[in-house]
Design an enzyme around this catalytic site. Structure first.
Site, PDB file in Angstrom:
ATOM      1  N   CYS A  25       0.802  -1.227   0.000  1.00 23.58           N
ATOM      2  CA  CYS A  25       0.000   0.000   0.000  1.00 23.58           C
ATOM      3  C   CYS A  25       0.834   1.275   0.000  1.00 23.58           C
ATOM      4  O   CYS A  25       0.288   2.373  -0.023  1.00 23.58           O
ATOM      5  CB  CYS A  25      -0.970   0.005   1.183  1.00 23.58           C
ATOM      6  SG  CYS A  25      -2.248  -1.259   1.018  1.00 23.58           S
ATOM      7  N   HIS A  75     -13.270   9.408  -7.201  1.00 25.40           N
ATOM      8  CA  HIS A  75     -12.316   9.490  -8.296  1.00 25.40           C
ATOM      9  C   HIS A  75     -11.208  10.518  -8.042  1.00 25.40           C
ATOM     10  O   HIS A  75     -10.714  11.161  -8.969  1.00 25.40           O
ATOM     11  CB  HIS A  75     -13.021   9.727  -9.632  1.00 25.40           C
ATOM     12  CG  HIS A  75     -13.688   8.481 -10.120  1.00 25.40           C
ATOM     13  ND1 HIS A  75     -14.922   8.072  -9.645  1.00 25.40           N
ATOM     14  CD2 HIS A  75     -13.279   7.537 -10.997  1.00 25.40           C
ATOM     15  CE1 HIS A  75     -15.246   6.939 -10.231  1.00 25.40           C
ATOM     16  NE2 HIS A  75     -14.273   6.583 -11.054  1.00 25.40           N
ATOM     17  N   GLU A 136     -13.126  -0.774   2.929  1.00 22.24           N
ATOM     18  CA  GLU A 136     -12.077  -0.585   1.927  1.00 22.24           C
ATOM     19  C   GLU A 136     -12.057  -1.741   0.918  1.00 22.24           C
ATOM     20  O   GLU A 136     -11.831  -1.531  -0.261  1.00 22.24           O
ATOM     21  CB  GLU A 136     -10.731  -0.479   2.655  1.00 22.24           C
ATOM     22  CG  GLU A 136      -9.573  -0.151   1.763  1.00 22.24           C
ATOM     23  CD  GLU A 136      -8.301   0.051   2.560  1.00 22.24           C
ATOM     24  OE1 GLU A 136      -8.141   1.144   3.131  1.00 22.24           O
ATOM     25  OE2 GLU A 136      -7.474  -0.880   2.603  1.00 22.24           O
TER      26      GLU A 136
END
Length: 150
Positions: A25, A75, A136
């Site tokens: 990550c 986005h 998530e």
């Protein structure tokens, strides 16, 4: 009168990277987040009110969450502005990308705290934010409860 909890779920796509993290990550990647927002209050008892019997109109809750969270983060790519990712953020912004710079490591845990603060201040009088759940992945989520944060 009884207190009732009302929950509405939202979905949005957001990218992020965790600076200094020791796993995958640390790379820029994205998630299809699901955000569950639960508020608590008493149903409106005034029979002359068009929202009689409601704690909050789902449409009103939707408007708050869209304006404070979904429309902002959907986005977008989120970076901690106190890291070298600021250079990547600038490059992306210069190329027309939607970038959000925050004061925290953009983990689900920190994002849900941020979202709670944004939503709490927009709720009508007599209504409280009860909890948030930011999912998530299919199997991973962070939860925030008002009762844990008194």
């Amino acid at each position: 009168m009884s207190k009732i909890r009302i929950t509405k779920q939202f979905s949005f796509e957001t990218g992020h990277a965790l600076y200094g993290y020791d796993g995958k990550c640390r790379n820029v990647h994205g998630h299809s987040y699901k955000l569950r927002v639960t508020v608590i209050g008493e149903p409106i008892a005034d029979a002359s009110n068009v929202k009689f019997g409601m704690v909050i109109d789902f449409t009103d809750l939707k408007k708050i969450v869209l304006e404070e969270v979904v429309d902002v983060f959907d986005h977008a790519t989120v970076f901690n502005k106190n890291t070298p990712h600021i250079e990547l953020a600038k490059e992306l912004q210069d190329r027309g990308h939607h970038v959000i710079l925050v004061d925290y490591q953009p983990t689900s845990e920190n994002m849900v705290i941020d979202f709670a603060e944004k939503i709490k201040h927009r709720l009508p009088k007599g209504l409280e934010l009860y909890s948030l759940r930011l999912q998530e992945t299919d199997s991973s989520y962070a939860e925030w409860y008002q009762s844990d944060n008194l």
